[in-house]
Write a protein that holds these residues in place. Structure first.
Motif, PDB file in Angstrom:
ATOM      1  N   ILE A 115      77.019   1.140  38.789  1.00  0.00           N
ATOM      2  CA  ILE A 115      76.436   1.502  37.539  1.00  0.00           C
ATOM      3  C   ILE A 115      77.690   0.851  36.741  1.00  0.00           C
ATOM      4  O   ILE A 115      78.662   1.263  36.475  1.00  0.00           O
ATOM      5  CB  ILE A 115      76.273   2.967  37.303  1.00  0.00           C
ATOM      6  CG1 ILE A 115      75.778   3.737  38.221  1.00  0.00           C
ATOM      7  CG2 ILE A 115      75.629   3.295  35.837  1.00  0.00           C
ATOM      8  CD1 ILE A 115      74.083   3.373  38.493  1.00  0.00           C
ATOM      9  N   ALA A 116      76.939   0.018  35.769  1.00  0.00           N
ATOM     10  CA  ALA A 116      77.979  -0.757  34.986  1.00  0.00           C
ATOM     11  C   ALA A 116      77.688  -0.692  33.548  1.00  0.00           C
ATOM     12  O   ALA A 116      76.496  -0.565  32.998  1.00  0.00           O
ATOM     13  CB  ALA A 116      77.856  -2.297  35.464  1.00  0.00           C
ATOM     14  N   ASP A 117      78.575  -0.622  32.560  1.00  0.00           N
ATOM     15  CA  ASP A 117      78.387  -1.084  31.247  1.00  0.00           C
ATOM     16  C   ASP A 117      78.022  -2.189  30.571  1.00  0.00           C
ATOM     17  O   ASP A 117      77.183  -2.322  29.823  1.00  0.00           O
ATOM     18  CB  ASP A 117      79.806  -0.213  30.263  1.00  0.00           C
ATOM     19  CG  ASP A 117      80.280   0.923  30.820  1.00  0.00           C
ATOM     20  OD1 ASP A 117      79.393   1.918  30.447  1.00  0.00           O
ATOM     21  OD2 ASP A 117      81.265   1.179  31.244  1.00  0.00           O
ATOM     22  N   TYR A 118      78.631  -3.242  31.510  1.00  0.00           N
ATOM     23  CA  TYR A 118      78.307  -4.586  30.947  1.00  0.00           C
ATOM     24  C   TYR A 118      78.109  -5.409  32.553  1.00  0.00           C
ATOM     25  O   TYR A 118      78.820  -4.966  33.485  1.00  0.00           O
ATOM     26  CB  TYR A 118      79.333  -5.359  30.281  1.00  0.00           C
ATOM     27  CG  TYR A 118      79.687  -4.601  29.013  1.00  0.00           C
ATOM     28  CD1 TYR A 118      79.146  -4.880  28.071  1.00  0.00           C
ATOM     29  CD2 TYR A 118      80.641  -3.645  28.997  1.00  0.00           C
ATOM     30  CE1 TYR A 118      79.208  -4.085  26.578  1.00  0.00           C
ATOM     31  CE2 TYR A 118      80.909  -2.957  27.892  1.00  0.00           C
ATOM     32  CZ  TYR A 118      80.244  -3.557  26.595  1.00  0.00           C
ATOM     33  OH  TYR A 118      80.410  -2.565  25.543  1.00  0.00           O
ATOM     34  N   GLU A 131      63.139  -5.799  33.919  1.00  0.00           N
ATOM     35  CA  GLU A 131      62.853  -6.661  32.839  1.00  0.00           C
ATOM     36  C   GLU A 131      63.742  -7.812  32.788  1.00  0.00           C
ATOM     37  O   GLU A 131      63.459  -8.794  32.201  1.00  0.00           O
ATOM     38  CB  GLU A 131      63.104  -5.845  31.499  1.00  0.00           C
ATOM     39  CG  GLU A 131      64.084  -5.025  31.400  1.00  0.00           C
ATOM     40  CD  GLU A 131      64.178  -4.274  29.981  1.00  0.00           C
ATOM     41  OE1 GLU A 131      65.085  -4.172  29.269  1.00  0.00           O
ATOM     42  OE2 GLU A 131      62.942  -3.756  29.800  1.00  0.00           O
ATOM     43  N   LEU A 132      64.680  -7.650  33.540  1.00  0.00           N
ATOM     44  CA  LEU A 132      65.715  -8.879  33.635  1.00  0.00           C
ATOM     45  C   LEU A 132      65.180  -9.970  34.390  1.00  0.00           C
ATOM     46  O   LEU A 132      65.321 -11.326  34.009  1.00  0.00           O
ATOM     47  CB  LEU A 132      67.157  -8.845  34.477  1.00  0.00           C
ATOM     48  CG  LEU A 132      67.886  -7.645  33.947  1.00  0.00           C
ATOM     49  CD1 LEU A 132      69.299  -7.738  34.867  1.00  0.00           C
ATOM     50  CD2 LEU A 132      68.131  -7.733  32.680  1.00  0.00           C
ATOM     51  N   PRO A 183      67.751 -12.797  27.141  1.00  0.00           N
ATOM     52  CA  PRO A 183      67.126 -12.233  25.932  1.00  0.00           C
ATOM     53  C   PRO A 183      66.609 -10.879  25.884  1.00  0.00           C
ATOM     54  O   PRO A 183      66.265 -10.465  26.951  1.00  0.00           O
ATOM     55  CB  PRO A 183      65.775 -13.225  26.048  1.00  0.00           C
ATOM     56  CG  PRO A 183      66.122 -14.430  26.916  1.00  0.00           C
ATOM     57  CD  PRO A 183      67.348 -13.956  27.768  1.00  0.00           C
ATOM     58  N   GLY A 184      66.851 -10.188  24.735  1.00  0.00           N
ATOM     59  CA  GLY A 184      66.521  -8.930  24.884  1.00  0.00           C
ATOM     60  C   GLY A 184      67.468  -7.759  25.401  1.00  0.00           C
ATOM     61  O   GLY A 184      67.260  -6.490  25.399  1.00  0.00           O
ATOM     62  N   GLN A 185      68.720  -8.335  26.007  1.00  0.00           N
ATOM     63  CA  GLN A 185      69.599  -7.613  26.551  1.00  0.00           C
ATOM     64  C   GLN A 185      71.058  -7.596  25.715  1.00  0.00           C
ATOM     65  O   GLN A 185      71.452  -8.628  25.282  1.00  0.00           O
ATOM     66  CB  GLN A 185      69.695  -8.086  28.084  1.00  0.00           C
ATOM     67  CG  GLN A 185      68.705  -8.062  28.836  1.00  0.00           C
ATOM     68  CD  GLN A 185      68.208  -6.625  29.220  1.00  0.00           C
ATOM     69  OE1 GLN A 185      69.029  -5.743  29.474  1.00  0.00           O
ATOM     70  NE2 GLN A 185      66.896  -6.585  29.347  1.00  0.00           N
TER      71      GLN A 185
END
Ligand code: FAD
Length: 368
Positions: free
Chosen positions: A90-93, A249-250, A269-271
């Motif tokens: 699980i990552a923040d970035y 969605e990626l 885009p959108g991320q």
């Protein structure tokens, strides 16, 4: 708690971003290989037996705080990375840096260092008993390999076939016709002096009867009726971006050719927190290690800004067409906007002898 940054892929871009964030974040670098591969020098490694070992740099001392996980990402969505082992990070970035694949020997599909070195050595031995080599593709890889082959053994016949009417006609992947005529003319001149035969504006009527890299004497005919005799051949075209693990969605950012759309800040885009760098990106520029490193610097800076609560992110502007193309240790030509054309001597000085391994020794903690 420090932020977690998952970097997917430990090539030129991935190692740069991972190292640049090691002091401010918990970096997890995911890479299936046991050692970084210095692709830039891969073609020398099939003609010079001193080179195969020099291409590989173990990841052990790359990061001071972060960890390198030897595995492959099989699924990446907006917040989590699933590995082949089933582990979920699980990552923040997330930074996508999985680059591209290319036919051997320019890139090496074998993930363990010992196996990759054995494959390079086997190809060296196969080339040593081949008097005629056919290369399909007059892009940078075909030309560089021809130069290495001739520099190592001038008496060997080397023929390059390409349906385009000139060398480097496709520019570099993603950059149509980006190079000036003076660069092409200089490369043609040097190839001619080396005795490389260029068969341009035509293609083989049929694929050779052997596999690429297999020693087996054959004759092939071009569609315009020319006969080429060789003992071994290599495919020098066909780069494919690696992005099959994108999910949710990626996956919307993925183009049909595998490249991934990015914004000016190099986010998908959108991320807000998913970035992509290097050969993977659909940026209109040459796919180069140098560009991957520059993307990595921009993304590392942007993640630092976000970690510290800022929101003014830097944008990346694709660079102009630049290349440094060796034709063996003493030959080749280079071009960059603002610099212009550089000939054999300058190219050899820039790249010929050590093929830029020096800075990598430092990055991987191997400098004396
Ligand atoms: C023969 C040759 C010579 C070149 N010479 C030059 C040069 O002189 N100068 C220059 O600037 N460029 C040069 N290039 C181009 C350069 O090699 C590429 O642009 C560069 O490799 C791109 O770096 P990258 O980090 O985007 O990806 P890559 O170097 O392709 O690295 C991607 C990494 O991701 C890993 N990976 C793949 N899938 C997964 C997954 N699912 N999970 C985790 N990890 C994964 C791979 O194992 C790999 O280590 C050359 C290329 C070739 C083939």
């Amino acid at each position: 708690m420090p932020a977690t940054v998952a970097v997917i892929g430990g090539g030129y871009g991935g190692i740069t971003v991972a190292k640049a964030l090691d002091d401010v974040a918990d970096v997890v670098l995911v890479e299936p290989r046991d050692a970084f591969v210095h692709n830039v020098a891969a073609l020398r490694a099939v003609v010079d037996p001193a080179w195969p070992e020099r291409l590989f740099f173990g990841y052990e001392r790359l990061l001071d705080r972060g960890r390198v996980v030897r595995d492959r990402a099989v699924r990446v969505d907006g917040t989590a990375v699933t590995l082949g082992s089933g582990e979920r990070i699980i990552a923040d970035y997330i930074v996508l840096a999985t680059g591209s694949a290319y036919p051997f020997p320019a890139k090496i599909p074998i993930e363990d260092r010992a196996g990759a070195i054995a494959a390079l050595r086997a190809t060296h031995d196969d080339l040593a008993r081949s008097d005629g080599v056919l290369l399909l593709g007059a892009g940078p890889v075909g030309l560089e390999l021809a130069g290495e082959l001739k520099a190592a053994r001038p008496d060997r016949a080397v023929t390059i076939v390409d349906p385009a009417g000139d060398v480097l006609a496709g520019g570099l992947s993603g950059l149509a016709g980006g190079f000036p005529e003076e660069l092409r003319a200089e490369l043609r001149r040097q190839l001619d002096a080396l005795g490389v035969e260029l068969v341009l504006g035509t293609s083989l009527a049929e694929q050779p009867p052997s596999e690429p890299g297999e020693v087996k004497a054959f004759s092939a005919t071009t569609v315009d009726g020319r006969r080429i005799v060789a003992d071994i051949w290599f495919r020098c075209y066909g780069v494919v971006a690696t992005s099959d693990y994108l999910a949710g969605e990626l996956a919307n950012a993925r183009r049909a050719n595998g490249q991934v759309e990015v914004t000016a800040e190099l986010r998908l885009p959108g991320q807000d927190r998913v970035f992509a760098i290097g050969d993977l990106t659909a940026l209109p520029e040459a796919k180069m290690a140098k560009a991957a490193g520059e993307h990595a610097e921009v993304v590392a800076g942007n993640i630092r800004t976000l970690i510290s609560g800022g929101d003014r992110l830097a944008g990346y502007r694709p660079g102009g067409p630049a290349i440094s193309l060796p034709l063996g240790p003493a030959g080749g030509a280079s071009y960059a906007p603002g610099v212009g054309l550089l000939g054999a001597e300058d190219t050899a000085r820039l790249k010929g002898a050590d093929l830029r391994t020096g800075p990598l020794r430092e990055t991987f903690g191997q400098a004396e």
